[in-house]
Design a protein around this motif. Structure first.
Motif, PDB file in Angstrom:
ATOM      1  N   GLN A  25       0.581  -0.838   0.206  1.00 16.68           N
ATOM      2  CA  GLN A  25       0.262   0.003  -0.063  1.00 16.68           C
ATOM      3  C   GLN A  25       1.030   1.606  -0.261  1.00 16.68           C
ATOM      4  O   GLN A  25       1.864   1.495   0.626  1.00 16.68           O
ATOM      5  CB  GLN A  25      -0.336   0.338   0.859  1.00 16.68           C
ATOM      6  CG  GLN A  25      -2.167  -1.192   1.087  1.00 16.68           C
ATOM      7  CD  GLN A  25      -3.153  -0.968   0.219  1.00 16.68           C
ATOM      8  OE1 GLN A  25      -3.469   0.063  -0.463  1.00 16.68           O
ATOM      9  NE2 GLN A  25      -3.222  -2.030  -0.223  1.00 16.68           N
ATOM     10  N   PRO A  26       0.515   2.195  -0.824  1.00 20.16           N
ATOM     11  CA  PRO A  26       1.489   3.639  -0.650  1.00 20.16           C
ATOM     12  C   PRO A  26       0.977   4.417   0.552  1.00 20.16           C
ATOM     13  O   PRO A  26       0.598   4.143   0.962  1.00 20.16           O
ATOM     14  CB  PRO A  26       0.927   4.292  -2.115  1.00 20.16           C
ATOM     15  CG  PRO A  26      -0.842   3.329  -2.796  1.00 20.16           C
ATOM     16  CD  PRO A  26      -0.186   2.402  -1.886  1.00 20.16           C
ATOM     17  N   GLU A  27       2.133   4.727   1.431  1.00 16.38           N
ATOM     18  CA  GLU A  27       2.271   5.366   2.187  1.00 16.38           C
ATOM     19  C   GLU A  27       1.631   7.137   2.235  1.00 16.38           C
ATOM     20  O   GLU A  27       1.521   7.814   3.197  1.00 16.38           O
ATOM     21  CB  GLU A  27       3.618   5.633   2.400  1.00 16.38           C
ATOM     22  CG  GLU A  27       4.963   4.458   2.871  1.00 16.38           C
ATOM     23  CD  GLU A  27       6.161   4.547   2.245  1.00 16.38           C
ATOM     24  OE1 GLU A  27       7.038   4.307   3.957  1.00 16.38           O
ATOM     25  OE2 GLU A  27       6.679   4.751   1.683  1.00 16.38           O
ATOM     26  N   PHE A  28       2.177   7.278   1.031  1.00 14.02           N
ATOM     27  CA  PHE A  28       1.134   8.754   1.468  1.00 14.02           C
ATOM     28  C   PHE A  28       0.757   9.263  -0.717  1.00 14.02           C
ATOM     29  O   PHE A  28       0.422   8.058  -1.344  1.00 14.02           O
ATOM     30  CB  PHE A  28       3.133   9.861   0.098  1.00 14.02           C
ATOM     31  CG  PHE A  28       3.591   9.684   1.955  1.00 14.02           C
ATOM     32  CD1 PHE A  28       3.552  10.407   2.390  1.00 14.02           C
ATOM     33  CD2 PHE A  28       4.791   8.264   1.578  1.00 14.02           C
ATOM     34  CE1 PHE A  28       4.165  10.406   3.865  1.00 14.02           C
ATOM     35  CE2 PHE A  28       5.610   8.400   2.487  1.00 14.02           C
ATOM     36  CZ  PHE A  28       5.282   9.797   3.990  1.00 14.02           C
ATOM     37  N   LYS A  34      -2.977   9.606  -6.673  1.00 12.24           N
ATOM     38  CA  LYS A  34      -2.181   9.208  -6.595  1.00 12.24           C
ATOM     39  C   LYS A  34      -0.897   8.888  -5.313  1.00 12.24           C
ATOM     40  O   LYS A  34      -0.968   9.163  -4.727  1.00 12.24           O
ATOM     41  CB  LYS A  34      -1.627   8.846  -7.787  1.00 12.24           C
ATOM     42  CG  LYS A  34      -0.670   8.364  -8.308  1.00 12.24           C
ATOM     43  CD  LYS A  34       0.751   7.755  -9.389  1.00 12.24           C
ATOM     44  CE  LYS A  34       1.020   7.253 -10.087  1.00 12.24           C
ATOM     45  NZ  LYS A  34       1.846   7.027 -11.171  1.00 12.24           N
ATOM     46  N   GLY A  35      -1.692   6.884  -5.614  1.00 16.09           N
ATOM     47  CA  GLY A  35      -0.842   6.729  -4.180  1.00 16.09           C
ATOM     48  C   GLY A  35       1.379   6.741  -3.904  1.00 16.09           C
ATOM     49  O   GLY A  35       0.998   6.547  -5.810  1.00 16.09           O
ATOM     50  N   VAL A  36       1.025   7.517  -3.305  1.00 15.04           N
ATOM     51  CA  VAL A  36       2.985   7.459  -3.790  1.00 15.04           C
ATOM     52  C   VAL A  36       4.003   6.536  -2.502  1.00 15.04           C
ATOM     53  O   VAL A  36       3.872   6.436  -1.285  1.00 15.04           O
ATOM     54  CB  VAL A  36       3.175   8.823  -3.933  1.00 15.04           C
ATOM     55  CG1 VAL A  36       4.813   9.044  -4.355  1.00 15.04           C
ATOM     56  CG2 VAL A  36       2.649   9.207  -4.676  1.00 15.04           C
ATOM     57  N   SER A  37       4.983   5.856  -2.428  1.00 17.66           N
ATOM     58  CA  SER A  37       6.531   5.060  -1.777  1.00 17.66           C
ATOM     59  C   SER A  37       6.836   5.459  -2.107  1.00 17.66           C
ATOM     60  O   SER A  37       7.118   5.455  -2.906  1.00 17.66           O
ATOM     61  CB  SER A  37       5.481   3.572  -2.190  1.00 17.66           C
ATOM     62  OG  SER A  37       4.125   2.740  -1.764  1.00 17.66           O
TER      63      SER A  37
END
Length: 159
Positions: A25-28, A34-37
Motif C-alpha cells: 500500500q502506498p504510504e503517501f 495517486k498513491g506514492v511510496s
C-alpha cells in the motif's frame, strides 16, 4: 480430517494475500490523488525536494528538478514546506510550473528527520526508502546525481 485441510489452506492463502497487499500500500498521496511510496521496487533512488512558493532559490531549481523527473533515471517528488492542500497547493504547483509529483502529506516523520531550517532542501532516499543524505540550497541534475553516486559507492564498499 482431509476435508478440513483445504479450507485451512485457503484461509492461510487469504491471510498471506492480505498481508502482502498491505505491505504494498502506498504510504503517501500526491496532489492528483495517486498513491506514492518512498521505496521503489525498480531500484531507483529518490530526490525528495522540500520547497516553498515564497523561496526564490526553490523557484530557481524547479527547472532542474523537472528535467531530472523527465529523465526518469531518478524519482523526483516534492513537498510544500507550508503544507498547502487542495486548490491552494494546485495553484502553487501551477505558479512554479512543477512537473513532478507533489506529496500532500508530510514525509519527514516517516524518514525520521526534522523539518529543514533552510530551503530548498533535497532529501536523497535509497531505493529501500531510507534517507541517506540531505542537500541544502538549489540543486542541479548534476549535484543530485553526484550525491547518489557517492551513496552508491558507499553501499558498494560495504559502508
Amino acid at each position: 480430517m482431509p476435508r478440513c485441510f483445504p479450507p485451512l489452506k485457503r484461509l492461510l492463502l487469504l491471510f498471506l494475500m492480505a498481508l502482502l497487499s498491505s505491505c504494498s500500500q502506498p504510504e503517501f498521496t500526491d496532489s492528483t490523488g495517486k498513491g506514492v511510496s518512498l521505496s521503489d521496487s525498480q531500484g531507483r533512488w529518490l530526490a525528495l525536494n522540500i520547497w516553498a512558493e515564497w523561496c526564490d532559490p526553490c523557484r530557481e531549481e524547479i527547472p532542474e528538478l523537472n528535467a531530472l523527473y523527465q529523465s526518469d533515471a531518478i524519482r523526483v517528488l516534492g513537498y510544500d514546506f507550508d503544507n498547502s492542500q487542495g486548490a491552494e497547493l494546485e495553484s502553487k504547483i501551477a505558479s512554479l510550473a512543477i512537473a513532478f509529483p507533489v506529496l500532500t502529506n508530510n514525509p519527514l516523520e516517516r524518514l525520521k528527520t526534522r523539518t529543514p531550517q533552510v530551503l530548498p532542501a533535497t532529501l536523497i532516499v535509497s531505493p529501500q526508502g531510507d534517507l541517506v543524505e540531505t542537500l541544502y540550497g538549489p540543486q542541479t541534475q548534476n549535484t543530485i546525481g553526484q550525491a547518489i553516486r557517492k551513496q552508491q559507492t558507499k553501499v558498494a564498499a560495504g559502508g
